[in-house]
Write an enzyme that holds these catalytic residues in place. Structure first.
Site, PDB file in Angstrom:
ATOM      1  N   HIS A 151     -11.428  -3.648  10.511  1.00 36.61           N
ATOM      2  CA  HIS A 151     -12.117  -3.649   9.219  1.00 36.61           C
ATOM      3  C   HIS A 151     -13.316  -2.698   9.210  1.00 36.61           C
ATOM      4  O   HIS A 151     -14.159  -2.799   8.341  1.00 36.61           O
ATOM      5  CB  HIS A 151     -12.570  -5.067   8.856  1.00 36.61           C
ATOM      6  CG  HIS A 151     -11.602  -5.791   7.960  1.00 36.61           C
ATOM      7  ND1 HIS A 151     -10.241  -5.652   8.068  1.00 36.61           N
ATOM      8  CD2 HIS A 151     -11.797  -6.644   6.924  1.00 36.61           C
ATOM      9  CE1 HIS A 151      -9.651  -6.404   7.147  1.00 36.61           C
ATOM     10  NE2 HIS A 151     -10.575  -7.011   6.433  1.00 36.61           N
ATOM     11  N   GLU A 206       0.818  -1.218   0.000  1.00 41.07           N
ATOM     12  CA  GLU A 206       0.000   0.000   0.000  1.00 41.07           C
ATOM     13  C   GLU A 206       0.849   1.265   0.000  1.00 41.07           C
ATOM     14  O   GLU A 206       0.525   2.255  -0.652  1.00 41.07           O
ATOM     15  CB  GLU A 206      -0.952   0.016   1.205  1.00 41.07           C
ATOM     16  CG  GLU A 206      -2.078  -1.010   1.144  1.00 41.07           C
ATOM     17  CD  GLU A 206      -1.664  -2.374   1.646  1.00 41.07           C
ATOM     18  OE1 GLU A 206      -0.472  -2.558   2.000  1.00 41.07           O
ATOM     19  OE2 GLU A 206      -2.524  -3.277   1.695  1.00 41.07           O
TER      20      GLU A 206
END
Lengths: 329, 353
Positions: B130, B61
């Site tokens: 999440h 990322e």
């Protein structure tokens, strides 16, 4: 430094020497004037490391991209960055290359293909890869070069970046300057003695080479091969050169007295000065005279003097500039 | 003719039309060309635009954000996606130190036109890593723009604007909005960045919210109306740059402000909205502004705990009622029924992701 190629054009050799000398004289002039307290930003001088910038950039045109990190004056100048705009930037003036917002650690010159330098270690590595990726997507034939210190190889983003560069066979060259220290932390407390960065990078399927970072001819030749590789579309290259920072990490002074490295080590490296050693060779080869050196120093000194005058006499940014350029329109 | 499509389809359409009009737009992210296509938002793009512009990527990322930045600096317009917002945290150096500052710190010489799409998870036990809602973190960084569309119409129009914008834009989607439908024109259009919208007019109180919390606020406003309290619901849409004028205008009209922010409490975005009203419309306020947020806790996974963690319509109703010195009501009294477990938005949401 016995590898000097006698076949090489003497004019090219002299150009390499004088370009190194120009960086040296600029850095020394900054060091000399720093105590005036008019340059009010951190400076990371590259005295002792000039050969890598010059040997590498000698193979690049203005349309090729270069990026760098905190110790970037040499890279900026070697790529053709404007000296006046650099000094004005360090003085915080509106005529600076970043309008005085960046200082020494944020140099840029788009006309010269110098896309920017920033001081977060490893920060520009993926950006240079992205510039190469953009060039590839647009079908442009230019290469990107990113200068980095050996500490950047410790950053995760370095491994991520070389992986992607290899995956897409990007025309990007990673130039690692190993000057043995990150601030005051020696290599021995940061990387195991068994670690071999070239072998690591090679493991990603990338062309690698390494050499003496104080030998401009060796650097020039190794870069020639790397550039050929990248320009042929064969993918990225990684070059690692050993060198040494003469002065303190940040600032104009010497700091061998504070105890993180020895005077002896420093003196050993000084004997290997990339400029004086090369100058001696060219004199021995009878392609360079004392007079030429003297005249060149005079010319460069005048240029530097003019650039400092420009920087010092330039205005500061007006207060209203504070709010400009937050967003691009 | 008016056409209703889902939020997911609206994002897909905005992406496809933007790519068709501008060859420099490309999208990358883990799973972008995979069979599920980022919850359907990228399905079919690979066939239309090829795998050079519809890209999967290494699980890197940080570097890939830098790659997006570098490519944007030399003329591309990348869209970077993360299937959960939480993954962007690995790349904050590139976003905060580079993307956000590049234009300013180099004197306006370069711009970084990138869009980073983030999906906030909720329900079915998404848990601590999440389901984070970190809009206030991004809104705090000068140089970033932050949008949180609620309607499919805005999802499309704001995404087109974000892609055309010359700055880094953080585009936050709530997973529970993906399946809602709404009227969306077929042609390409923009919704301006930096403009809030009154989604329901009212005279008694302003409820300012963003993203999924606008939906909850609308439901609450309906119940409140039955008791004679007419709430104006303001969809902030863009958090940075914030449309302070719309907040002030609405509060000047209603004299009351409740902010509903789907994020943790302390130093959250609700505080910024309340501060705006207090600083700029203090004389119009009849009671002190209030806020509904998540507690200052990570999101627990167990439905038994998550059900308590997330505020619901009844909490909004009662917060408003207390601002009118009215006693609280219960869900039973109001006839609020839950025919689904609380950890799913509707029948279509079947987990596990």
């Amino acid at each position: 430094m016995g590898k000097c190629n006698n076949v090489m054009n003497p004019d090219l050799k002299k150009k390499l020497l004088f370009n190194m000398l120009r960086i040296r004289l600029v850095e020394e002039a900054i060091a000399e004037r720093y105590s005036e307290k008019k340059m009010r930003c951190p400076v990371h001088l590259c005295i002792g490391q000039e050969a890598i910038a010059i040997g590498v950039c000698a193979h690049l045109s203005t349309k090729d991209y270069v990026m760098s990190a905190h110790r970037s004056h040499g890279h900026y100048l070697a790529k053709g960055g404007d000296l006046k705009a650099m000094l004005a930037e360090i003085y915080g003036k509106v005529t600076g290359c970043s309008l005085g917002r960046g200082g020494s650690m944020h140099l840029v010159d788009l006309d010269a293909g110098f896309l920017g330098a920033t001081p977060i270690v490893g920060g520009t590595i993926p950006i240079a890869v992205g510039a190469a990726f953009g060039s590839q997507m647009k079908g442009e034939s230019r290469i990107s070069v990113v200068f980095m210190g050996e500490a950047a190889t410790e950053e995760g983003v370095f491994s991520e970046s070389i992986n992607f560069a290899s995956l897409k066979k990007l025309p990007v060259i990673f130039v690692c300057e190993n000057n043995l220290y990150s601030v005051y932390s020696p290599l021995s407390v940061r990387q195991s003695a068994e670690r071999n960065n070239s072998a690591i990078v090679k493991g990603y399927g990338i062309y690698t080479d390494k050499g003496d970072g104080n030998d401009v001819i060796e650097i020039y030749q190794k870069m020639e091969n790397a550039v050929g590789h990248a320009r042929q579309g064969l993918g990225p290259a990684y070059l690692e050169f050993d060198t040494y920072r003469w002065r303190e990490h940040c600032g104009p002074n010497y700091d061998n007295n504070i105890g993180y490295r020895s005077e002896e080590e420093y003196l050993d490296w000084r004997k290997r000065c990339p400029i004086t050693c090369f100058e001696e060779i060219l004199k021995q080869e009878k392609v360079l005279s004392d007079l030429e050196v003297k005249e060149t120093v005079k010319k460069i000194t005048a240029e530097i003097e003019g650039a400092f005058n420009f920087a010092v006499s330039s205005p500061f940014p007006p207060e209203k500039d504070l709010y400009h350029h937050l967003y691009a329109y | 003719m008016e056409r209703e499509i889902s939020y997911v389809k609206a994002i897909l359409e905005a992406t496809a039309q933007s790519m068709a009009e501008d060859a420099s737009v490309y999208i990358m992210g883990l799973g972008v060309p995979d069979p599920k296509g980022i919850f359907g938002t990228t399905l079919g793009l690979k066939e239309q635009f090829g795998n050079q512009r519809i890209m999967d990527m290494p699980v890197s990322e940080s570097a890939m954000t830098g790659v997006a930045i570098g490519s944007a600096m030399v003329g591309m317009r990348p869209i970077l996606t993360h299937q959960r917002l939480d993954f962007i945290l690995v790349s904050l150096d590139q976003i905060i130190n580079n993307a956000a500052k590049w234009h300013y710190m180099f004197g306006g010489k370069m711009s970084v036109p990138i869009v980073i799409r983030l999906i906030v998870g909720r329900g079915w036990g998404q848990g601590p890593q999440h389901s984070q809602s970190l809009q206030s973190l991004f809104a705090h960084i000068p140089g970033l723009k932050v949008v949180m569309p609620f309607t499919p119409y805005d999802a499309k129009g704001l995404l087109v604007s974000a892609i055309r914008d010359n700055n880094p834009v953080i585009y936050i989607e709530h997973r529970w909005l993906h399946n809602i439908t709404g009227i969306v024109p077929e042609k390409i259009y923009t919704v301006p960045l930096g403009k809030a919208r009154v989604v329901k007019e009212g005279k008694d109180i302003t409820i300012a919210a963003s993203s999924y919390m606008v939906l909850e606020s609308m439901k609450a406003a309906d119940y409140l109306g039955k008791d004679g309290i007419f709430a104006e619901v303001l969809d902030l849409r863009t958090l940075q740059p914030l449309d302070r004028e719309s907040i002030i205008n609405s509060v000047e009209k209603t004299g009351r402000l409740l902010v509903v922010d789907g994020a943790c409490h302390t130093a959250g975005f609700a505080a910024e909205v309340m501060a705006t009203a207090t600083e700029k419309a203090f004389g119009h306020l009849k009671v002190s502004p209030q806020r509904i947020t998540y507690p200052d806790l990570p999101t627990p996974t167990s439905p038994a705990l998550a059900n308590v963690y997330y505020p619901r319509v009844i909490n909004i109703i009662n917060a408003v009622r207390s601002m009118f010195r009215l006693p609280g009501r219960t869900e039973d009294e109001l006839g609020i029924k839950h025919d689904q477990p609380l950890d799913v938005p509707d029948k279509s949401f079947t987990g596990p992701f």
